[in-house]
Write a protein that holds these residues in place. Structure first.
Motif, mmCIF file in Angstrom:
data_model
loop_
_atom_site.group_PDB
_atom_site.id
_atom_site.type_symbol
_atom_site.label_atom_id
_atom_site.label_comp_id
_atom_site.label_asym_id
_atom_site.label_seq_id
_atom_site.Cartn_x
_atom_site.Cartn_y
_atom_site.Cartn_z
ATOM 1 N N ALA A 116 0.828 -1.213 0.000
ATOM 2 C CA ALA A 116 0.000 0.000 0.000
ATOM 3 C C ALA A 116 0.858 1.258 0.000
ATOM 4 O O ALA A 116 0.578 2.225 -0.721
ATOM 5 C CB ALA A 116 -0.937 0.000 1.214
ATOM 6 N N GLU A 117 1.925 1.237 0.799
ATOM 7 C CA GLU A 117 2.793 2.406 0.922
ATOM 8 C C GLU A 117 3.407 2.814 -0.410
ATOM 9 O O GLU A 117 3.561 4.004 -0.704
ATOM 10 C CB GLU A 117 3.932 2.118 1.909
ATOM 11 C CG GLU A 117 3.507 1.974 3.346
ATOM 12 C CD GLU A 117 3.002 0.584 3.700
ATOM 13 O OE1 GLU A 117 2.933 0.271 4.893
ATOM 14 O OE2 GLU A 117 2.656 -0.206 2.783
ATOM 15 N N ALA A 160 1.744 2.038 6.247
ATOM 16 C CA ALA A 160 0.439 2.598 5.895
ATOM 17 C C ALA A 160 -0.536 2.378 7.049
ATOM 18 O O ALA A 160 -0.366 1.473 7.869
ATOM 19 C CB ALA A 160 -0.099 1.929 4.627
ATOM 20 N N GLN A 164 -5.665 2.722 4.816
ATOM 21 C CA GLN A 164 -4.989 2.764 3.515
ATOM 22 C C GLN A 164 -4.816 1.370 2.933
ATOM 23 O O GLN A 164 -4.963 1.173 1.729
ATOM 24 C CB GLN A 164 -3.620 3.450 3.667
ATOM 25 C CG GLN A 164 -3.716 4.951 3.881
ATOM 26 C CD GLN A 164 -2.384 5.563 4.277
ATOM 27 O OE1 GLN A 164 -1.635 4.989 5.072
ATOM 28 N NE2 GLN A 164 -2.076 6.732 3.747
#
Length: 202
Positions: A116-117, A160, A164
């Motif tokens: 996700a990051e 995250a 997120q």
């Protein structure tokens, strides 16, 4: 080939999910394991890390002192970005190599902590998120892994948010409860992944 991105926050239980998926027949590409391999002694990756952070991040035998490096980068976002800029391209290249070696009829699961990051969701056919409440993560890190609470919180903050991760999920595995509640969920997800692989003709 069905390409699956598996992610989850630290302490969420992603490693156990990976283990179960492999037992059902998945081919696992573990980004964390590869990240260790690309900075082993003698690699260009380790040389780049030493150039960026100095020889103090090495142990007496010349291997990377992971706890020392972790304490540096998880307390400083800029230094974490520097480390990621070194390691992530190397991990990506090795992951692509391993994926290419897998059979075309496989379900390939990429275990990617920072999916996700780093905005990696579009790289996969399906994204599976292992989810747990932050308080559950904190408890596991301090009680089971023996981390100091401050270190555990710093590592969680460097990732995250739960929201997120869930925002990029196609499938979610709830691992907030006991271990015995996990296996039936993972088996159900494996059935879904197998069905998708067959349905789209991978």
């Amino acid at each position: 080939m069905l390409k699956v991105g598996l992610t989850g926050g630290i302490g969420a239980g992603k490693s156990e999910v990976s283990r179960l998926l492999v037992s059902y027949g998945a081919v696992l590409i573990d980004a964390d394991r590869i990240a260790r391999e690309v900075v082993e002694p003698g690699t260009p990756g380790l040389a780049a890390v030493v150039q960026a952070f100095g020889e103090s991040v090495l142990t007496a035998d010349g291997t990377l002192d992971r706890p020392k490096l972790g304490s540096i980068v998880f307390a400083d976002q800029e230094k974490l970005r520097t480390l990621n800029a070194i390691v992530h391209p190397l991990v990506g290249a090795r992951s692509a190599e391993l994926e290419g070696a897998a059979g075309q009829d496989c379900v390939v699961v990429h275990d990617v902590p920072l999916l996700a990051e780093n905005g990696l969701a579009p790289l996969y056919d399906v994204v599976v998120v292992v989810d747990a409440f932050p308080q559950t993560q904190l408890d596991r890190l301090t009680r089971l892994r023996g981390m100091a609470e401050s270190e555990a919180r710093a590592r969680m903050a460097a990732q995250a948010s739960r929201e997120q991760r869930l925002a990029v999920a196609d499938l979610v595995i709830d691992n907030d409860g006991p271990l015995q509640a996990l296996e039936p969920q993972v088996r159900k997800v494996w059935a879904e992944l197998s069905e998708r692989a067959n349905r789209v003709g991978y």
